[in-house]
Design a protein around this motif. Sequence first.
Motif, PDB file in Angstrom:
ATOM      1  N   ARG A 234       0.816  -1.217   0.000  1.00 24.15           N
ATOM      2  CA  ARG A 234       0.000   0.000   0.000  1.00 24.15           C
ATOM      3  C   ARG A 234       0.849   1.267   0.000  1.00 24.15           C
ATOM      4  N   LEU A 235       2.147   1.105  -0.212  1.00 26.63           N
ATOM      5  CA  LEU A 235       3.029   2.280  -0.204  1.00 26.63           C
ATOM      6  C   LEU A 235       2.619   3.301  -1.256  1.00 26.63           C
ATOM      7  N   SER A 236       2.163   2.829  -2.411  1.00 29.73           N
ATOM      8  CA  SER A 236       1.813   3.752  -3.497  1.00 29.73           C
ATOM      9  C   SER A 236       0.593   4.599  -3.155  1.00 29.73           C
TER      10      SER A 236
ATOM     11  N   SER B 299       2.202   7.481  -0.040  1.00 27.15           N
ATOM     12  CA  SER B 299       3.117   8.569  -0.395  1.00 27.15           C
ATOM     13  C   SER B 299       3.680   8.332  -1.790  1.00 27.15           C
ATOM     14  N   ASP B 300       3.961   9.439  -2.497  1.00 26.46           N
ATOM     15  CA  ASP B 300       4.618   9.330  -3.802  1.00 26.46           C
ATOM     16  C   ASP B 300       6.069   9.809  -3.725  1.00 26.46           C
ATOM     17  N   ASP B 301       6.563  10.061  -2.505  1.00 25.90           N
ATOM     18  CA  ASP B 301       7.943  10.475  -2.303  1.00 25.90           C
ATOM     19  C   ASP B 301       8.821   9.243  -2.092  1.00 25.90           C
ATOM     20  N   PRO B 302       9.879   9.048  -2.909  1.00 25.38           N
ATOM     21  CA  PRO B 302      10.700   7.831  -2.795  1.00 25.38           C
ATOM     22  C   PRO B 302      11.399   7.676  -1.444  1.00 25.38           C
TER      23      PRO B 302
ATOM     24  N   ARG C 282       8.779   6.543   0.991  1.00 31.08           N
ATOM     25  CA  ARG C 282       8.444   5.140   0.739  1.00 31.08           C
ATOM     26  C   ARG C 282       9.510   4.218   1.317  1.00 31.08           C
ATOM     27  N   ALA C 283      10.765   4.636   1.200  1.00 31.50           N
ATOM     28  CA  ALA C 283      11.851   3.839   1.793  1.00 31.50           C
ATOM     29  C   ALA C 283      11.687   3.773   3.309  1.00 31.50           C
TER      30      ALA C 283
END
Length: 298
Positions: free
Chosen positions: A2-4, A7-10, A13-14
């Motif tokens: 569900r990461l997408s 947030s859309d920030d890489p 997400r990390a």
Amino acid sequence: SRLSLISDDPIQRAQLSTFRSIGSMGGALLTGMLIPVIIYDNQNNLRGEQMFVIALIMGVIGLICFRFMVTNTKVRVDTTITLKEDAPKFNIVKAFNNFIHNRPAVGATLAPIATFIGMYGASTAGQILFQAYFKNAKISGLVGMISYFGVFIFSPFVSRIVKRFGKKEAVTFGSVVCALAYVLMLVLPITPDSRGLGLYVLCQVIAMLGGGIGSCLSLSTYALHSFFRKLAQGIGPSLGLVLATKLGYDASLKAAQTIEVATRMRYLVPVMYLGSYIVMIIAYGVVFNLDKKTLAQM
């Protein structure tokens, strides 16, 4: 998975992936240390009848936690989806063809496939190792959990590591450290006594320091990647048991394996780990081609 949506920030997400790992590792630490104490008797023999009850309890807890996650995830990245009745239907063959021609996706998938096959295979052989070689099956869970501490060590610094070195570079370096740790495990005189056990633990600690980086950074690609990881999680334990049987392991003897068979398990464990990290080095160091500079341009 569900990461997408969150947030859309890489970088975020990390971080999300890292905290997902922390939660997973926390549960694994607790069960990994307690369950071997319950399922092995004082003669290091497995009490299999305990496993069903434990699996049932863990399954109920897992279902409750999963439903809590699904219900409480807040969607912050809302993408408008337009349905077209005349749009071509999903073609799994075409999707797979696109996947295998995508170098970053293949590299990021090949690495965990190798890691899971090696890790789960070595864990299967490791149970026999502690039963028949070290003669102390009850501490196998505790020693096996050493690798998880790497996540806790590196998680506070994951965003800095990504910014400073890049994901590809950090994971590749960590994999090299792991490979060196298991080379040491192969060549050091790991004898079936407290001294040998100490050397075994030392090698696992070194591997933990390298593997912790990869564990924090690798869980951020899904779809076919996740599918292949699930396959690897099934193949690993089976492969470990097949190889152990080929090397003379007799399940009917339980902990009373011959010293020759026990010694073969002592070498099978590092060989499976080492093989997986060699593939991981190739996957991230060679196949995965999104280094820090390329990712910045993107």
